[in-house]
Each structure stands twice: as structure tokens, then as C-alpha cells.
Design a protein around this motif. Sequence first.
Motif, PDB file in Angstrom:
ATOM      1  N   ASN A  32       0.800  -1.222   0.000  1.00 35.84           N
ATOM      2  CA  ASN A  32       0.000   0.000   0.000  1.00 35.84           C
ATOM      3  C   ASN A  32       0.828   1.265   0.000  1.00 35.84           C
ATOM      4  OD1 ASN A  32      -2.418  -1.312  -0.069  1.00 35.84           O
ATOM      5  ND2 ASN A  32      -2.632  -1.402   2.130  1.00 35.84           N
ATOM      6  N   GLY A  33       2.041   1.194   0.409  1.00 38.44           N
ATOM      7  CA  GLY A  33       2.867   2.394   0.487  1.00 38.44           C
ATOM      8  C   GLY A  33       3.148   3.010  -0.862  1.00 38.44           C
ATOM      9  N   SER A  34       3.329   2.193  -1.876  1.00 40.32           N
ATOM     10  CA  SER A  34       3.665   2.725  -3.186  1.00 40.32           C
ATOM     11  C   SER A  34       2.432   3.004  -4.035  1.00 40.32           C
ATOM     12  CB  SER A  34       4.578   1.747  -3.918  1.00 40.32           C
ATOM     13  OG  SER A  34       3.899   0.526  -4.115  1.00 40.32           O
ATOM     14  N   TYR A  35       1.276   2.585  -3.584  1.00 42.35           N
ATOM     15  CA  TYR A  35       0.074   2.751  -4.404  1.00 42.35           C
ATOM     16  C   TYR A  35      -1.065   3.275  -3.539  1.00 42.35           C
ATOM     17  CZ  TYR A  35      -3.085   1.761  -8.231  1.00 42.35           C
ATOM     18  OH  TYR A  35      -3.981   1.874  -9.259  1.00 42.35           O
ATOM     19  N   SER A  36      -0.876   4.453  -3.016  1.00 43.99           N
ATOM     20  CA  SER A  36      -1.885   5.022  -2.134  1.00 43.99           C
ATOM     21  C   SER A  36      -2.909   5.821  -2.925  1.00 43.99           C
ATOM     22  CB  SER A  36      -1.236   5.922  -1.083  1.00 43.99           C
ATOM     23  OG  SER A  36      -0.688   7.054  -1.707  1.00 43.99           O
ATOM     24  N   ILE A  37      -3.953   6.247  -2.256  1.00 46.06           N
ATOM     25  CA  ILE A  37      -4.980   7.068  -2.887  1.00 46.06           C
ATOM     26  C   ILE A  37      -4.370   8.367  -3.398  1.00 46.06           C
ATOM     27  CG2 ILE A  37      -7.093   8.382  -2.425  1.00 46.06           C
ATOM     28  CD1 ILE A  37      -7.884   6.149  -0.497  1.00 46.06           C
ATOM     29  N   ARG A  38      -3.437   8.917  -2.641  1.00 43.03           N
ATOM     30  CA  ARG A  38      -2.790  10.168  -3.038  1.00 43.03           C
ATOM     31  C   ARG A  38      -2.040   9.983  -4.348  1.00 43.03           C
ATOM     32  NH1 ARG A  38      -4.084  15.066  -2.804  1.00 43.03           N
ATOM     33  NH2 ARG A  38      -2.793  16.426  -1.607  1.00 43.03           N
ATOM     34  N   ASN A  39      -1.357   8.861  -4.508  1.00 41.49           N
ATOM     35  CA  ASN A  39      -0.642   8.601  -5.751  1.00 41.49           C
ATOM     36  C   ASN A  39      -1.608   8.453  -6.914  1.00 41.49           C
ATOM     37  OD1 ASN A  39       1.845   8.706  -4.540  1.00 41.49           O
ATOM     38  ND2 ASN A  39       2.002   6.503  -4.265  1.00 41.49           N
ATOM     39  N   LYS A  40      -2.755   7.831  -6.698  1.00 37.84           N
ATOM     40  CA  LYS A  40      -3.757   7.701  -7.756  1.00 37.84           C
ATOM     41  C   LYS A  40      -4.243   9.073  -8.187  1.00 37.84           C
ATOM     42  CE  LYS A  40      -5.804   3.343  -6.298  1.00 37.84           C
ATOM     43  NZ  LYS A  40      -7.047   2.730  -5.841  1.00 37.84           N
ATOM     44  N   GLU A  41      -4.491   9.955  -7.221  1.00 41.59           N
ATOM     45  CA  GLU A  41      -4.978  11.291  -7.529  1.00 41.59           C
ATOM     46  C   GLU A  41      -3.932  12.056  -8.325  1.00 41.59           C
ATOM     47  OE1 GLU A  41      -5.686  15.305  -5.077  1.00 41.59           O
ATOM     48  OE2 GLU A  41      -6.840  13.593  -4.347  1.00 41.59           O
ATOM     49  N   ASN A  42      -2.689  12.004  -7.896  1.00 45.48           N
ATOM     50  CA  ASN A  42      -1.620  12.695  -8.612  1.00 45.48           C
ATOM     51  C   ASN A  42      -1.448  12.124 -10.007  1.00 45.48           C
ATOM     52  OD1 ASN A  42      -1.120  14.407  -6.483  1.00 45.48           O
ATOM     53  ND2 ASN A  42       0.530  13.172  -5.656  1.00 45.48           N
ATOM     54  N   ASN A  43      -1.576  10.820 -10.149  1.00 45.76           N
ATOM     55  CA  ASN A  43      -1.453  10.196 -11.450  1.00 45.76           C
ATOM     56  C   ASN A  43      -2.572  10.684 -12.375  1.00 45.76           C
ATOM     57  OD1 ASN A  43      -0.407   8.472 -13.411  1.00 45.76           O
ATOM     58  ND2 ASN A  43      -1.748   6.810 -12.784  1.00 45.76           N
ATOM     59  N   ALA A  44      -3.788  10.800 -11.878  1.00 45.63           N
ATOM     60  CA  ALA A  44      -4.911  11.272 -12.685  1.00 45.63           C
ATOM     61  C   ALA A  44      -4.684  12.719 -13.114  1.00 45.63           C
ATOM     62  CB  ALA A  44      -6.214  11.139 -11.908  1.00 45.63           C
TER      63      ALA A  44
END
Length: 71
Positions: A32-44
Motif C-alpha cells: 500500500n505504500g507505493s500505491y496510495s490514494i494520493r498517488n492515484k490522484e496525482n497520477n490522474a
Amino acid sequence: MMGGYGMMSGFGMFIPLLLIGLVIYVAFRLSNGSYSIRNKENNAIDILDQRFANGEISEEEYIQKKKMLRE
């Protein structure tokens, strides 16, 4: 005599439980550390920025979608 044996038995069960908990914790943090909700948002947002830069979407659509993603 029985008291000493019971104490070792309790301590002996504590270590494996501690190790199992540690393994579960490390596995959870790695997954979960490398694929958090925050990372998904930034990726979008990065994808949205790229689409706008490529001219695939209008400025109005870009602003609207960026606002939606940040909510």
C-alpha cells in the motif's frame, strides 16, 4: 515447577505471534505504500495535464475535470 513451564509456554507463543504480525505489517506497508490514494490522484492529474498539453481537451474541460479530481 509448573509455573516455570507455563511462563516459558506463554513467552514461546508470544514470539511467533510477534513475527507473524511483523510480516503482515511489512507486507501491508510494501503493497500500500507505493500505491496510495494520493498517488492515484496525482497520477490522474498528471494524465489530465498531459491531455491538456497535447490539445486533446479544451481549457474549460481541463479546469472542470481538475476541480472534480481535487474534491
